[in-house]
Design a protein around this motif. Structure first.
Motif, mmCIF file in Angstrom:
data_model
loop_
_atom_site.group_PDB
_atom_site.id
_atom_site.type_symbol
_atom_site.label_atom_id
_atom_site.label_comp_id
_atom_site.label_asym_id
_atom_site.label_seq_id
_atom_site.Cartn_x
_atom_site.Cartn_y
_atom_site.Cartn_z
ATOM 1 N N ARG A 72 0.762 -1.440 -0.013
ATOM 2 C CA ARG A 72 -0.104 0.031 -0.055
ATOM 3 C C ARG A 72 0.810 1.368 0.111
ATOM 4 N NH1 ARG A 72 -3.368 -3.034 4.116
ATOM 5 N NH2 ARG A 72 -4.970 -3.904 2.747
ATOM 6 N N PHE A 73 2.061 1.062 0.363
ATOM 7 C CA PHE A 73 2.865 2.298 0.427
ATOM 8 C C PHE A 73 3.808 2.564 -1.025
ATOM 9 C CE2 PHE A 73 2.720 0.996 4.921
ATOM 10 C CZ PHE A 73 2.558 2.066 5.362
ATOM 11 N N ARG A 74 3.330 1.612 -2.109
ATOM 12 C CA ARG A 74 4.214 1.733 -3.226
ATOM 13 C C ARG A 74 3.998 3.151 -3.872
ATOM 14 N NH1 ARG A 74 1.958 -3.344 -6.335
ATOM 15 N NH2 ARG A 74 0.116 -2.263 -5.616
ATOM 16 N N ASP A 75 3.144 3.866 -3.650
ATOM 17 C CA ASP A 75 3.015 5.147 -4.414
ATOM 18 C C ASP A 75 3.496 6.444 -3.618
ATOM 19 O OD1 ASP A 75 1.673 4.076 -6.749
ATOM 20 O OD2 ASP A 75 -0.058 4.213 -5.784
ATOM 21 N N LYS A 76 4.150 5.947 -2.360
ATOM 22 C CA LYS A 76 4.524 6.997 -1.370
ATOM 23 C C LYS A 76 5.995 7.535 -1.867
ATOM 24 C CE LYS A 76 0.768 6.701 1.321
ATOM 25 N NZ LYS A 76 -0.236 7.832 1.428
ATOM 26 N N PRO A 77 6.099 8.745 -1.329
ATOM 27 C CA PRO A 77 7.625 9.170 -1.514
ATOM 28 C C PRO A 77 8.529 8.226 -0.983
ATOM 29 C CG PRO A 77 6.334 10.902 -0.933
ATOM 30 C CD PRO A 77 5.487 9.472 -0.505
ATOM 31 N N GLY A 78 9.743 8.011 -1.858
ATOM 32 C CA GLY A 78 10.836 6.979 -1.253
ATOM 33 C C GLY A 78 10.896 5.703 -1.346
ATOM 34 N N TRP A 79 9.753 5.152 -2.054
ATOM 35 C CA TRP A 79 9.369 3.868 -2.060
ATOM 36 C C TRP A 79 10.535 3.006 -2.882
ATOM 37 C CZ3 TRP A 79 6.641 -0.107 -0.169
ATOM 38 C CH2 TRP A 79 6.833 -1.208 -0.769
ATOM 39 N N PHE A 80 11.038 3.516 -3.952
ATOM 40 C CA PHE A 80 11.798 2.813 -4.898
ATOM 41 C C PHE A 80 13.260 3.343 -4.872
ATOM 42 C CE2 PHE A 80 7.750 2.192 -7.033
ATOM 43 C CZ PHE A 80 7.740 0.919 -7.276
ATOM 44 N N HIS A 81 13.693 2.955 -3.893
ATOM 45 C CA HIS A 81 15.129 3.009 -3.730
ATOM 46 C C HIS A 81 15.755 1.510 -3.326
ATOM 47 C CE1 HIS A 81 15.467 7.299 -3.994
ATOM 48 N NE2 HIS A 81 14.341 7.364 -3.492
ATOM 49 N N PRO A 82 16.897 1.167 -3.983
ATOM 50 C CA PRO A 82 17.242 -0.280 -3.763
ATOM 51 C C PRO A 82 17.696 -0.491 -2.098
ATOM 52 C CG PRO A 82 18.937 0.806 -4.961
ATOM 53 C CD PRO A 82 17.497 1.591 -4.941
ATOM 54 N N GLY A 83 17.665 -1.822 -1.597
ATOM 55 C CA GLY A 83 17.922 -1.977 -0.471
ATOM 56 C C GLY A 83 17.337 -3.075 0.350
ATOM 57 N N LYS A 84 17.512 -3.176 1.694
ATOM 58 C CA LYS A 84 17.092 -4.180 2.393
ATOM 59 C C LYS A 84 16.792 -3.621 3.844
ATOM 60 C CE LYS A 84 18.053 -8.987 3.930
ATOM 61 N NZ LYS A 84 19.343 -9.930 3.816
ATOM 62 N N VAL A 85 15.314 -4.291 4.255
ATOM 63 C CA VAL A 85 15.247 -3.754 5.733
ATOM 64 C C VAL A 85 14.701 -4.975 6.394
ATOM 65 C CG1 VAL A 85 13.696 -2.468 7.469
ATOM 66 C CG2 VAL A 85 14.199 -1.669 5.005
ATOM 67 N N VAL A 86 15.519 -5.615 7.604
ATOM 68 C CA VAL A 86 15.289 -6.663 8.306
ATOM 69 C C VAL A 86 14.797 -6.246 9.628
ATOM 70 C CG1 VAL A 86 16.369 -8.832 9.514
ATOM 71 C CG2 VAL A 86 17.244 -7.740 7.181
ATOM 72 N N ILE A 87 13.512 -6.912 10.009
ATOM 73 C CA ILE A 87 12.797 -6.530 11.359
ATOM 74 C C ILE A 87 12.492 -7.631 11.975
ATOM 75 C CG2 ILE A 87 10.751 -5.541 12.307
ATOM 76 C CD1 ILE A 87 10.672 -3.694 9.877
ATOM 77 N N ASP A 88 13.169 -7.791 13.413
ATOM 78 C CA ASP A 88 12.609 -8.718 14.214
ATOM 79 C C ASP A 88 11.386 -8.422 15.047
ATOM 80 O OD1 ASP A 88 14.730 -10.292 13.175
ATOM 81 O OD2 ASP A 88 16.185 -9.816 14.736
ATOM 82 N N PHE A 89 10.737 -9.197 15.571
ATOM 83 C CA PHE A 89 9.744 -8.984 16.383
ATOM 84 C C PHE A 89 9.235 -10.336 16.997
ATOM 85 C CE2 PHE A 89 7.906 -9.776 12.323
ATOM 86 C CZ PHE A 89 6.976 -10.687 12.425
ATOM 87 N N ASN A 90 8.238 -10.265 18.097
ATOM 88 C CA ASN A 90 7.597 -11.446 18.617
ATOM 89 C C ASN A 90 6.137 -11.252 18.397
ATOM 90 O OD1 ASN A 90 9.781 -12.402 20.095
ATOM 91 N ND2 ASN A 90 9.404 -10.944 21.838
ATOM 92 N N LEU A 91 5.553 -12.497 17.740
ATOM 93 C CA LEU A 91 4.399 -12.884 17.527
ATOM 94 C C LEU A 91 3.671 -13.687 18.736
ATOM 95 C CD1 LEU A 91 2.044 -12.443 15.455
ATOM 96 C CD2 LEU A 91 3.186 -14.731 14.440
ATOM 97 N N HIS A 92 2.597 -12.955 19.264
ATOM 98 C CA HIS A 92 1.863 -13.487 20.452
ATOM 99 C C HIS A 92 0.863 -14.429 19.984
ATOM 100 C CE1 HIS A 92 4.202 -11.224 23.409
ATOM 101 N NE2 HIS A 92 4.436 -10.334 22.366
ATOM 102 N N GLN A 93 0.299 -15.452 20.778
ATOM 103 C CA GLN A 93 -0.781 -16.278 20.419
ATOM 104 C C GLN A 93 -2.161 -15.530 20.397
ATOM 105 O OE1 GLN A 93 -3.475 -17.135 22.608
ATOM 106 N NE2 GLN A 93 -3.107 -15.588 24.025
ATOM 107 N N ASP A 94 -2.228 -14.407 20.702
ATOM 108 C CA ASP A 94 -3.433 -13.456 20.539
ATOM 109 C C ASP A 94 -3.276 -12.791 19.211
ATOM 110 O OD1 ASP A 94 -1.538 -11.835 21.249
ATOM 111 O OD2 ASP A 94 -2.937 -10.849 22.896
#
Length: 130
Positions: free
Chosen positions: A50-72
Motif C-alpha cells: 500500500r506504500f508503493r506510491d508514497k515518496p521514497g519507495w523505489f530505492h534499492p536496499g533491504k530492511v530486516v525486522i525482528d519481532f515477537n508474535l503472540h498467540q493472540d
C-alpha cells in the motif's frame, strides 16, 4: 554505437524508456505452520504494498525486522535490525507489520506445537531494482 572521437556520457549509457524498477519482495523466516504463516505473510505484504506510491519507495536496499508474535495475534518488541534503505522505507516496513495487527489468534494445536505463547519472527523486506 559511438562514433570515433565521442565520449560516452551518462545519458548515452541509459536505457531509453525502460523502467528499471523491479518487484518488491519479502523474505520471511517463520516455521512449520504453513496455512497460518501464509495468511500472516499475505496480510503484511498487502499492507507493505500500500506504500508503493508514497515518496521514497523505489530505492534499492533491504530492511530486516525482528519481532515477537503472540498467540493472540499481537506483536511486540519490533526492532529494525538492518537497514540499507532510506529511513522512510524502514518506516513503511514497520507500518506493514504494526498496521494490520492484531493478526489471527493461534489454534490450540499451534500453541501446543510451538510450546509457548510467543514466537520470535524475522521479516526481510527487499526493495529491488532490475
Amino acid at each position: 554505437r559511438l562514433e570515433a572521437g565521442m565520449l560516452a556520457s551518462k545519458k548515452m549509457k541509459q536505457n531509453e524508456g525502460v523502467a528499471r524498477i523491479g518487484v518488491p519482495a519479502l523474505d520471511v523466516r517463520l516455521t512449520g505452520h504453513g496455512e497460518y504463516d501464509a495468511r500472516f505473510v499475505l496480510a503484511v505484504r498487502l499492507a507493505w504494498l500500500r506504500f508503493r506510491d508514497k515518496p521514497g519507495w523505489f530505492h534499492p536496499g533491504k530492511v530486516v525486522i525482528d519481532f515477537n508474535l503472540h498467540q493472540d495475534g499481537t506483536i511486540s518488541e519490533l526492532a529494525v535490525r538492518q537497514n540499507s534503505t532510506k529511513t522512510v522505507q524502514a518506516y513503511y516496513c514497520r507500518e506493514a507489520l504494526e498496521g494490520p495487527a492484531p493478526f489471527e489468534k493461534w489454534t490450540e494445536a499451534m500453541r501446543r506445537r510451538i510450546g509457548s505463547d510467543v514466537r520470535s519472527c524475522r521479516f526481510s523486506f527487499h526493495y529491488l531494482l532490475r
